[in-house]
Design an enzyme around this catalytic site. Structure first.
Site, PDB file in Angstrom:
ATOM      1  N   LYS A  13      12.339 -14.718  10.770  1.00 21.63           N
ATOM      2  CA  LYS A  13      12.976 -13.592  11.374  1.00 21.63           C
ATOM      3  C   LYS A  13      14.420 -14.310  11.815  1.00 21.63           C
ATOM      4  O   LYS A  13      15.563 -13.664  11.529  1.00 21.63           O
ATOM      5  CB  LYS A  13      12.383 -13.082  12.696  1.00 21.63           C
ATOM      6  CG  LYS A  13      11.155 -12.254  12.404  1.00 21.63           C
ATOM      7  CD  LYS A  13      10.785 -11.908  13.727  1.00 21.63           C
ATOM      8  CE  LYS A  13      10.561 -12.665  14.900  1.00 21.63           C
ATOM      9  NZ  LYS A  13       9.269 -13.499  14.615  1.00 21.63           N
ATOM     10  N   ARG A  88       7.907  -6.860  21.632  1.00 21.83           N
ATOM     11  CA  ARG A  88       6.740  -7.531  21.273  1.00 21.83           C
ATOM     12  C   ARG A  88       5.653  -6.782  21.640  1.00 21.83           C
ATOM     13  O   ARG A  88       4.476  -6.991  21.258  1.00 21.83           O
ATOM     14  CB  ARG A  88       6.693  -8.902  21.764  1.00 21.83           C
ATOM     15  CG  ARG A  88       7.183 -10.117  20.741  1.00 21.83           C
ATOM     16  CD  ARG A  88       6.987 -11.471  21.646  1.00 21.83           C
ATOM     17  NE  ARG A  88       7.017 -12.381  21.017  1.00 21.83           N
ATOM     18  CZ  ARG A  88       7.744 -13.375  20.407  1.00 21.83           C
ATOM     19  NH1 ARG A  88       9.130 -13.060  20.489  1.00 21.83           N
ATOM     20  NH2 ARG A  88       7.665 -14.566  19.839  1.00 21.83           N
ATOM     21  N   ARG A 127       6.060 -28.948   8.763  1.00 19.48           N
ATOM     22  CA  ARG A 127       7.614 -29.056   9.387  1.00 19.48           C
ATOM     23  C   ARG A 127       7.323 -30.071  10.568  1.00 19.48           C
ATOM     24  O   ARG A 127       8.215 -30.862  10.875  1.00 19.48           O
ATOM     25  CB  ARG A 127       8.049 -27.738   9.922  1.00 19.48           C
ATOM     26  CG  ARG A 127       9.659 -27.687  10.099  1.00 19.48           C
ATOM     27  CD  ARG A 127      10.105 -26.398  10.428  1.00 19.48           C
ATOM     28  NE  ARG A 127       9.657 -26.010  11.781  1.00 19.48           N
ATOM     29  CZ  ARG A 127       9.793 -24.673  12.239  1.00 19.48           C
ATOM     30  NH1 ARG A 127       9.827 -23.677  11.334  1.00 19.48           N
ATOM     31  NH2 ARG A 127       9.059 -24.149  13.402  1.00 19.48           N
ATOM     32  N   ARG A 139      10.165 -28.506  19.433  1.00 20.92           N
ATOM     33  CA  ARG A 139       9.779 -27.459  20.596  1.00 20.92           C
ATOM     34  C   ARG A 139       8.279 -27.540  21.105  1.00 20.92           C
ATOM     35  O   ARG A 139       7.507 -27.897  20.189  1.00 20.92           O
ATOM     36  CB  ARG A 139      10.120 -26.163  19.919  1.00 20.92           C
ATOM     37  CG  ARG A 139      11.248 -25.366  20.274  1.00 20.92           C
ATOM     38  CD  ARG A 139      11.593 -24.397  19.643  1.00 20.92           C
ATOM     39  NE  ARG A 139      10.750 -23.206  19.706  1.00 20.92           N
ATOM     40  CZ  ARG A 139      10.725 -21.927  19.333  1.00 20.92           C
ATOM     41  NH1 ARG A 139      11.632 -21.640  18.332  1.00 20.92           N
ATOM     42  NH2 ARG A 139       9.809 -20.999  19.270  1.00 20.92           N
ATOM     43  N   ARG A 150       0.092 -18.414  19.619  1.00 27.16           N
ATOM     44  CA  ARG A 150       1.118 -17.598  19.422  1.00 27.16           C
ATOM     45  C   ARG A 150       0.889 -16.369  18.365  1.00 27.16           C
ATOM     46  O   ARG A 150       1.240 -15.170  18.494  1.00 27.16           O
ATOM     47  CB  ARG A 150       2.552 -18.110  19.025  1.00 27.16           C
ATOM     48  CG  ARG A 150       3.045 -19.133  20.366  1.00 27.16           C
ATOM     49  CD  ARG A 150       4.013 -20.080  19.589  1.00 27.16           C
ATOM     50  NE  ARG A 150       5.293 -19.228  19.227  1.00 27.16           N
ATOM     51  CZ  ARG A 150       6.297 -19.821  18.469  1.00 27.16           C
ATOM     52  NH1 ARG A 150       6.183 -21.114  18.108  1.00 27.16           N
ATOM     53  NH2 ARG A 150       7.500 -19.244  18.466  1.00 27.16           N
TER      54      ARG A 150
HETATM   55  P1  AMP Z   1      10.052 -16.844  19.771  1.00 25.29           P
HETATM   56  O1  AMP Z   1      11.260 -17.856  19.819  1.00 25.29           O
HETATM   57  O2  AMP Z   1      10.576 -15.586  19.475  1.00 25.29           O
HETATM   58  O3  AMP Z   1       8.914 -17.116  19.128  1.00 25.29           O
HETATM   59  O4  AMP Z   1       9.637 -16.695  21.353  1.00 25.29           O
HETATM   60  C1  AMP Z   1       9.223 -18.043  22.046  1.00 25.29           C
HETATM   61  C2  AMP Z   1       8.234 -17.599  23.213  1.00 25.29           C
HETATM   62  O5  AMP Z   1       9.254 -16.855  24.037  1.00 25.29           O
HETATM   63  C3  AMP Z   1       7.306 -16.754  22.870  1.00 25.29           C
HETATM   64  O6  AMP Z   1       6.051 -17.129  22.568  1.00 25.29           O
HETATM   65  C4  AMP Z   1       6.959 -15.948  24.110  1.00 25.29           C
HETATM   66  O7  AMP Z   1       6.435 -16.799  25.168  1.00 25.29           O
HETATM   67  C5  AMP Z   1       8.247 -15.652  24.833  1.00 25.29           C
HETATM   68  N1  AMP Z   1       9.030 -14.468  24.269  1.00 25.29           N
HETATM   69  C6  AMP Z   1       9.904 -14.395  23.445  1.00 25.29           C
HETATM   70  N2  AMP Z   1      10.306 -13.112  23.297  1.00 25.29           N
HETATM   71  C7  AMP Z   1       9.472 -12.251  23.963  1.00 25.29           C
HETATM   72  C8  AMP Z   1       9.277 -10.877  24.040  1.00 25.29           C
HETATM   73  N3  AMP Z   1       9.795 -10.044  23.615  1.00 25.29           N
HETATM   74  N4  AMP Z   1       8.250 -10.600  25.026  1.00 25.29           N
HETATM   75  C9  AMP Z   1       7.418 -11.487  25.678  1.00 25.29           C
HETATM   76  N5  AMP Z   1       7.554 -12.873  25.511  1.00 25.29           N
HETATM   77  C10 AMP Z   1       8.586 -13.316  24.652  1.00 25.29           C
END
Ligand code: AMP
Length: 281
Positions: A13, A88, A127, A139, A150
């Site tokens: 994404k 989400r 990776r 990370r 996740r």
């Molecule tokens: P991402 O980089 O989008 O995968 O987000 C990393 C982490 O941030 C996720 O695993 C969640 O813990 C938190 N996070 C990001 N976006 C959201 C969202 N829209 N709702 C809840 N948690 C989020």
């Protein structure tokens, strides 16, 4: 242009969002990036979110909705945005709808990147191994164990959004397992004005007479013609039947079925035409 990119972590994404912002002059709104920035800044939100993120769980809806509400009101988001990682949950999607409606805005589309979770896990394992070998920082949530959590969170809480937007007729799906450039092409195709738009542009240039003619599809015209033909045919056969009846009454003849065959003296079938010719003679 206001878009949502849907898809599990690692689906690509972020990469596609980067290409979209470069192409359309919009901004990328990634709640993950914003939360990581909050964690790095040590803000109150960051402190609240840190342990949740490290565990691969979702941060509470009200936290991310508040972040997005603030962000979409900023000047650089006026031209449009691509949401990456938000919404989400269905509750977040509903909150977003309300936020946009309050501002007189709406979404232009939701694009889902469909991926195979097994292959995704393999990708991230590779990776992580490569980055570790190069001595690059990782990370906390970028390891196969946390990724599994996740993905589980995605399946349980985020995947239902595909149905949510499909019901609204807004969901478009692309194959996220295709090469990155092919995914970009597929997304471009979705966002390009469709054939329908081209047709309506053509329609706008038509003269009033052409527009009137175009309104009646040929099929309808043909059907109407057929109906008129059938009507006059039935009228003429009714007229014929009436005159035949009158003739019969005059001659005292019994009616003969048009397809029927009369028999001659020797019992042979005689065609109707021949019979009429014989009679006329
Ligand atoms: P991402 O980089 O989008 O995968 O987000 C990393 C982490 O941030 C996720 O695993 C969640 O813990 C938190 N996070 C990001 N976006 C959201 C969202 N829209 N709702 C809840 N948690 C989020």
């Amino acid at each position: 242009m206001r878009l949502i990119l849907l898809g599990p972590p690692g689906a690509g994404k972020g990469t596609q969002a980067q290409r979209l912002i470069a192409k359309h002059g919009i901004v990328q709104l990634s709640t993950g990036d914003m939360l990581r920035a909050a964690v790095a800044a040590g803000s109150e939100i960051g402190q609240r979110a840190k342990s949740i993120m490290d565990a691969g769980q979702l941060v509470p809806d009200e936290v991310v909705v508040a972040i997005i509400a603030d962000r979409i009101g900023q000047p650089d988001a006026k031209r449009g945005f691509v949401l990456d990682g938000f919404p989400r949950t269905v509750a977040q999607a509903e909150a977003l709808e309300q936020l946009l409606a309050e501002r007189g805005l709406s979404l232009d589309g939701v694009i889902e990147l469909k991926v195979d979770e097994g292959i995704l896990l393999k990708r991230i394992e590779n990776r992580v191994a490569e980055m570790t070998a190069r001595g690059e920082p990782l990370r906390k949530d970028d390891n196969p164990e946390v990724l599994k959590d996740r993905l589980a969170a995605y399946r349980a809480q985020t995947a239902p959004l595909a149905d949510y937007y499909a019901h609204k007729g807004m969901l478009k799906t692309v194959d996220g397992m295709a090469p990155v450039d092919a995914v970009t092409v597929a997304i471009d195709r979705i966002l390009r004005p469709t054939g329908a738009a081209t047709t309506s542009a053509k329609a706008a240039n038509r003269t009033p007479a052409a527009k009137k003619a175009a309104k009646k599809p040929n099929k309808t015209k043909k059907t109407a013609k057929k109906a008129t033909k059938a009507k006059s045919a039935s009228k003429s056969s009714a007229r014929k039947a009436a005159s035949a009846g009158a003739k019969r009454r005059k001659s005292g003849r019994k009616p003969v079925a048009k397809t029927g065959r009369a028999k001659n003296k020797s019992g042979q079938a005689k065609s109707l035409t021949r019979r009429r010719l014989t009679k006329a003679r």
